[in-house]
Design a protein around this motif. Structure first.
Motif, PDB file in Angstrom:
ATOM      1  N   GLU A 289      -4.144  -7.346 -38.068  1.00  0.00           N
ATOM      2  CA  GLU A 289      -4.577  -6.820 -39.361  1.00  0.00           C
ATOM      3  C   GLU A 289      -6.040  -7.167 -39.631  1.00  0.00           C
ATOM      4  OE1 GLU A 289      -3.938 -11.020 -39.984  1.00  0.00           O
ATOM      5  OE2 GLU A 289      -2.736  -9.489 -38.967  1.00  0.00           O
TER       6      GLU A 289
ATOM      7  N   SER B 269      -3.690   7.229 -37.914  1.00  0.00           N
ATOM      8  CA  SER B 269      -2.827   6.258 -38.609  1.00  0.00           C
ATOM      9  C   SER B 269      -1.505   6.900 -38.994  1.00  0.00           C
ATOM     10  CB  SER B 269      -3.535   5.712 -39.849  1.00  0.00           C
ATOM     11  OG  SER B 269      -3.863   6.752 -40.744  1.00  0.00           O
ATOM     12  N   GLN B 270      -0.476   6.061 -39.116  1.00  0.00           N
ATOM     13  CA  GLN B 270       0.855   6.566 -39.454  1.00  0.00           C
ATOM     14  C   GLN B 270       1.030   6.797 -40.960  1.00  0.00           C
ATOM     15  OE1 GLN B 270       0.572   3.986 -36.933  1.00  0.00           O
ATOM     16  NE2 GLN B 270       0.566   5.836 -35.690  1.00  0.00           N
TER      17      GLN B 270
ATOM     18  N   ILE C 277      -1.529   1.919 -42.552  1.00  0.00           N
ATOM     19  CA  ILE C 277      -0.564   1.463 -41.542  1.00  0.00           C
ATOM     20  C   ILE C 277      -0.905   2.149 -40.232  1.00  0.00           C
ATOM     21  CG2 ILE C 277       1.869   1.228 -40.921  1.00  0.00           C
ATOM     22  CD1 ILE C 277       1.092  -0.201 -43.500  1.00  0.00           C
ATOM     23  N   HIS C 278      -1.269   1.347 -39.242  1.00  0.00           N
ATOM     24  CA  HIS C 278      -1.700   1.881 -37.952  1.00  0.00           C
ATOM     25  C   HIS C 278      -1.071   1.032 -36.848  1.00  0.00           C
ATOM     26  CE1 HIS C 278      -4.008   3.764 -34.894  1.00  0.00           C
ATOM     27  NE2 HIS C 278      -4.923   4.294 -35.701  1.00  0.00           N
ATOM     28  N   GLU C 279      -0.143   1.595 -36.124  1.00  0.00           N
ATOM     29  CA  GLU C 279       0.609   0.828 -35.139  1.00  0.00           C
ATOM     30  C   GLU C 279      -0.197   0.460 -33.899  1.00  0.00           C
ATOM     31  OE1 GLU C 279       3.700  -0.564 -35.560  1.00  0.00           O
ATOM     32  OE2 GLU C 279       3.162   0.101 -37.574  1.00  0.00           O
ATOM     33  N   GLN C 280      -1.370   1.064 -33.739  1.00  0.00           N
ATOM     34  CA  GLN C 280      -2.157   0.779 -32.542  1.00  0.00           C
ATOM     35  C   GLN C 280      -3.129  -0.391 -32.706  1.00  0.00           C
ATOM     36  OE1 GLN C 280      -1.482   4.285 -33.321  1.00  0.00           O
ATOM     37  NE2 GLN C 280       0.141   3.761 -31.866  1.00  0.00           N
TER      38      GLN C 280
ATOM     39  N   HIS D 298      -3.136  -2.583 -41.482  1.00  0.00           N
ATOM     40  CA  HIS D 298      -1.988  -3.343 -40.970  1.00  0.00           C
ATOM     41  C   HIS D 298      -1.160  -2.485 -40.030  1.00  0.00           C
ATOM     42  CE1 HIS D 298      -2.039  -6.933 -43.620  1.00  0.00           C
ATOM     43  NE2 HIS D 298      -2.611  -6.122 -44.496  1.00  0.00           N
ATOM     44  N   ASN D 299      -0.337  -3.164 -39.233  1.00  0.00           N
ATOM     45  CA  ASN D 299       0.788  -2.477 -38.608  1.00  0.00           C
ATOM     46  C   ASN D 299       2.039  -2.892 -39.381  1.00  0.00           C
ATOM     47  OD1 ASN D 299       1.766  -5.008 -37.511  1.00  0.00           O
ATOM     48  ND2 ASN D 299       0.302  -4.778 -35.822  1.00  0.00           N
ATOM     49  N   GLN D 300       3.197  -2.359 -38.997  1.00  0.00           N
ATOM     50  CA  GLN D 300       4.396  -2.626 -39.793  1.00  0.00           C
ATOM     51  C   GLN D 300       4.806  -4.094 -39.773  1.00  0.00           C
ATOM     52  OE1 GLN D 300       7.687   0.180 -39.695  1.00  0.00           O
ATOM     53  NE2 GLN D 300       6.409   1.668 -38.600  1.00  0.00           N
ATOM     54  N   GLN D 301       4.466  -4.794 -38.711  1.00  0.00           N
ATOM     55  CA  GLN D 301       4.808  -6.213 -38.641  1.00  0.00           C
ATOM     56  C   GLN D 301       3.897  -7.056 -39.522  1.00  0.00           C
ATOM     57  OE1 GLN D 301       4.630  -7.912 -34.715  1.00  0.00           O
ATOM     58  NE2 GLN D 301       5.304  -9.918 -35.398  1.00  0.00           N
TER      59      GLN D 301
END
Length: 236
Positions: free
Chosen positions: A53, A21-22, A46-49, A70-73
């Motif tokens: 959510e 995760s980021q 926050i995990h972009e992959q 979640h991702n950033q979006q």
């Protein structure tokens, strides 16, 4: 065995379950210094992959854990939807949370969350205020006329929800649910929160309705009083 501290458990959880995760944030009562024997760990990841959510409940390292992935979006989408419903759960978690994995996105998200919390919820329209006045009046009339203790208890619960929402939204403040009703009222006005608790205690403990009736009327008087005659909704 003694369980690890909240922060240590949260870090172990992230390392175990979300090593790629980021960013991650620990939030909730454990970071506010308000934890109880039943408190859990609220963790935002926050995990972009991830494709979408999700939320999950687990017990790990001796702690009940609620993880919000979640991702950033999607996290920004939830920021907006939380604010539209006037219950900023996710913005509050991000704003108050402690970073578990440091990343520049946390700074940006915290700034956005704090800005949203500071701005408050969208203002109610006059039409919405009228509708809420009517629903509160209707519940109050039912409460005054009720002679069944069980029914009166349920009506009082409804009034408590409606009253706290009406007071906070008409004054530009966030609302809450469950224990957050009182916390939200205290953030708005400590004196009013005390009067609110007292009024409902008088009924729940002594079956005395007058304090609730008086409190509701005092609130409604600032917006034209009780509303029944002439109210309509959906009329063409």
């Amino acid at each position: 065995m003694k369980r690890p501290t909240a922060i240590d458990a949260a870090k172990e959880f992230i390392e175990s379950h979300f090593p790629t995760s980021q960013a991650a944030i620990l939030a909730g009562s454990v970071v506010r210094g308000e934890e109880t024997s039943t408190s859990d760990l609220d963790i935002v990841v926050i995990h972009e992959q991830i494709p979408s959510e999700y939320r999950e409940s687990l017990i790990e390292f001796g702690w009940p854990i609620e993880v919000f992935v979640h991702n950033q979006q999607t996290i920004r989408q939830y920021f907006q939807s939380d604010c539209e419903r006037a219950r900023p759960s996710l913005p509050r978690m991000v704003a108050e949370g402690i970073p578990l994995i440091k990343h520049p996105v946390i700074t940006a998200l915290k700034q956005e969350a704090n800005s949203l919390l500071r701005d408050g919820p969208p203002s109610w329209s006059l039409e919405t205020i009228e509708r809420k006045r009517y629903f509160l009046t209707d519940a109050l009339d039912d409460f005054i006329g009720s002679t069944n203790r069980g029914e009166s208890l349920c009506i009082a619960n409804t009034i408590g929800e409606l009253l706290h929402e009406f007071v906070l939204r008409t004054n530009g403040h966030w609302v809450g649910s469950s224990k957050w009703i009182i916390r939200a009222l205290k953030e708005y006005d400590l004196q009013f929160a005390s009067e609110y608790v007292h009024a409902f205690e008088q009924f729940y403990r002594k079956d005395e309705k007058n304090a609730i009736v008086k409190l509701v009327d005092t609130v409604l008087d600032g917006h034209g009083g009780r509303l029944f005659e002439g109210f309509s909704m959906g009329k063409k």
